[in-house]
Scaffold this active site. Structure first.
Site, PDB file in Angstrom:
ATOM      1  N   ARG A 149      83.272  85.866  -8.862  1.00  0.00           N
ATOM      2  CA  ARG A 149      82.570  86.387  -7.678  1.00  0.00           C
ATOM      3  C   ARG A 149      82.248  87.860  -7.857  1.00  0.00           C
ATOM      4  NH1 ARG A 149      86.282  82.811  -6.004  1.00  0.00           N
ATOM      5  NH2 ARG A 149      85.703  81.098  -4.599  1.00  0.00           N
TER       6      ARG A 149
ATOM      7  N   ASN B 255      79.284  87.020  -1.231  1.00  0.00           N
ATOM      8  CA  ASN B 255      80.333  87.404  -2.184  1.00  0.00           C
ATOM      9  C   ASN B 255      79.945  88.629  -2.994  1.00  0.00           C
ATOM     10  OD1 ASN B 255      82.631  85.668  -2.079  1.00  0.00           O
ATOM     11  ND2 ASN B 255      81.299  83.959  -2.722  1.00  0.00           N
TER      12      ASN B 255
ATOM     13  N   ASP C  66      88.208  78.392   2.651  1.00  0.00           N
ATOM     14  CA  ASP C  66      89.499  78.204   1.967  1.00  0.00           C
ATOM     15  C   ASP C  66      90.442  77.359   2.828  1.00  0.00           C
ATOM     16  OD1 ASP C  66      88.639  79.881  -0.178  1.00  0.00           O
ATOM     17  OD2 ASP C  66      89.059  81.617   1.081  1.00  0.00           O
TER      18      ASP C  66
ATOM     19  N   HIS D 222      89.325  86.407  -0.740  1.00  0.00           N
ATOM     20  CA  HIS D 222      88.494  85.245  -1.070  1.00  0.00           C
ATOM     21  C   HIS D 222      87.992  85.351  -2.513  1.00  0.00           C
ATOM     22  CE1 HIS D 222      85.923  81.803  -0.689  1.00  0.00           C
ATOM     23  NE2 HIS D 222      84.893  82.513  -1.089  1.00  0.00           N
TER      24      HIS D 222
END
Ligand code: NAD
Ligand code: LMR
Length: 336
Positions: free
Chosen positions: A110, A142, A173, A197
């Site tokens: 990411r 992201n 998630d 994340h």
């Protein structure tokens, strides 16, 4: 009936259309993209959204015309950069959801998206700070671990920063962890997922799921699957993108939670927000359980003392990574 159908699309409690007493204008920035389109569809079906404002650099007119034929009561408007479209899209917004930016291809992290997405999020956040500074800003783009600090710094610079209103959306998630446990146990339960994340910063807290018994091997495999669930999708899509439909579902759930809180409900969600839980370790953003209210975050809840030693170790490892990605975001936003 219609509202019930719309609510069932979201998998949540049905409300009658008259229950949408409060007007709520929601903007989606990146609305013509892989996430943006299904997310906008789910928001069009949500009776709590009274006005849906769609912005993208391309293709918004088609998406807008298409969604505008759906017979729910919300008004849909579409905007492109022409004629100061971004500001027109944001005018009067209560909630802004941002899935604008490039997705991963196989082999990328990411963080590899930072080069392109950091600037996109910075510029969109700047427009939000100038046009709708009191809106709740929900960041999907992201790398979330850096884009949330970037947006926060932009709001600080503009003198309108309210840490209670800027969220990194980590709901996917939680959705994944819940589904993976369902596949194992047959029980559909909420699974807390904290941290950040990206890879090892994603920490499912299986110890907190009542009645769940996992061997160490099962726990390790499930933890890995939640941490790298995004990679499973990136690999399966073979260069055409990353999770879009499950993300739209998760983004619609989080937006619905924000709207329910705005309308006075007591709502708890996991989200990546500014807090002091690990400020001593140089980490100012951490996804944890937050109580939402009409003004955004009402309360940040610390991790339970009862998390396992295994999970404490995952938190320690995540903090090292989170500190770096936050710093990278802050430096980018403050250097210009
Ligand atoms: P996509 O390429 O399909 O769509 C992105 C859209 O953003 C495109 O329509 C593009 O035109 C638009 N866009 C680009 N620059 C823009 C700008 N300056 N203003 C407005 N719109 C702009 O990508 P996608 O699959 O929808 O993914 C979008 C982002 O979401 C990626 O960064 C991806 O990594 C991220 N993502 C996050 C999560 C999460 O859990 N937070 C999950 C999945 C994907
Ligand atoms: C996800 O978790 O699916 C997203 O963050 C997209 C990605 O790049 O994996």
């Amino acid at each position: 009936m219609l509202a019930a159908r719309a609510a069932s699309l979201l998998g949540r409690r049905a409300f009658s259309t008259s229950a949408a007493q409060n007007a709520a204008k929601v903007a989606v920035l990146g609305a013509a993209g892989g996430i943006g389109q299904p997310l906008s569809l789910l928001l069009k079906a949500n009776p709590k959204v009274t006005e849906l404002s769609l912005y993208d650099v391309v293709n918004t007119p088609g998406v807008t015309a298409d969604l505008s034929h759906i017979n729910t009561s919300s008004k849909v408007s579409g905007f492109t950069p022409e004629n100061d479209g971004l500001r027109a899209a944001l005018d009067g917004c209560d909630v802004v959801v941002i899935p604008a930016g490039v997705p991963r291809k196989p082999g990328m992290t990411r963080d590899d998206l930072f080069k392109i997405n950091a600037g996109i999020v910075r510029d969109l956040a700047q427009a939000c700070a100038e046009t709708c500074p009191k809106a709740n800003i929900l960041i999907i783009s992201n790398p979330v671990n850096s884009t949330v600090p970037i947006a926060s710094e932009v709001f600080k610079k503009a003198g309108v920063y309210d840490p209670k209103r800027i969220f990194g959306v980590t709901t996917l998630d939680c959705v994944r962890a819940s589904r993976f446990i369902y596949e194992k146990s047959g029980n559909l339960v909420d699974v807390p997922v904290v941290g950040g994340h990206a890879g090892i910063t994603i920490i499912p807290l299986f110890s907190q799921v009542e009645g769940l018994k996992l061997s160490n091997e099962e726990r390790d495999a499930l933890t890995y699957r939640v941490q790298f669930g995004g990679d499973e999708v990136v690999k399966a899509k073979a260069g055409t993108g990353s999770a879009t439909l499950s993300m739209a579902y998760a983004g619609a759930r989080f937006t619905d939670s924000i709207l329910r809180a705005t309308q006075g409900e007591d709502v708890l969600e996991w989200a990546f927000v500014r807090n002091d839980l690990y400020a001593n370790e140089g980490v100012n953003y951490f996804s944890t359980y937050v109580r939402l209210g009409p003004e955004g975050v009402k309360e940040v809840l610390p991790l339970p003392d009862s998390i396992s030693d295994y999970e404490k170790d995952l938190v320690a490892k995540a903090l090292v990574e989170l500190q770096k990605t936050e710093k990278k975001g802050v430096e980018f936003a403050t250097s210009a």
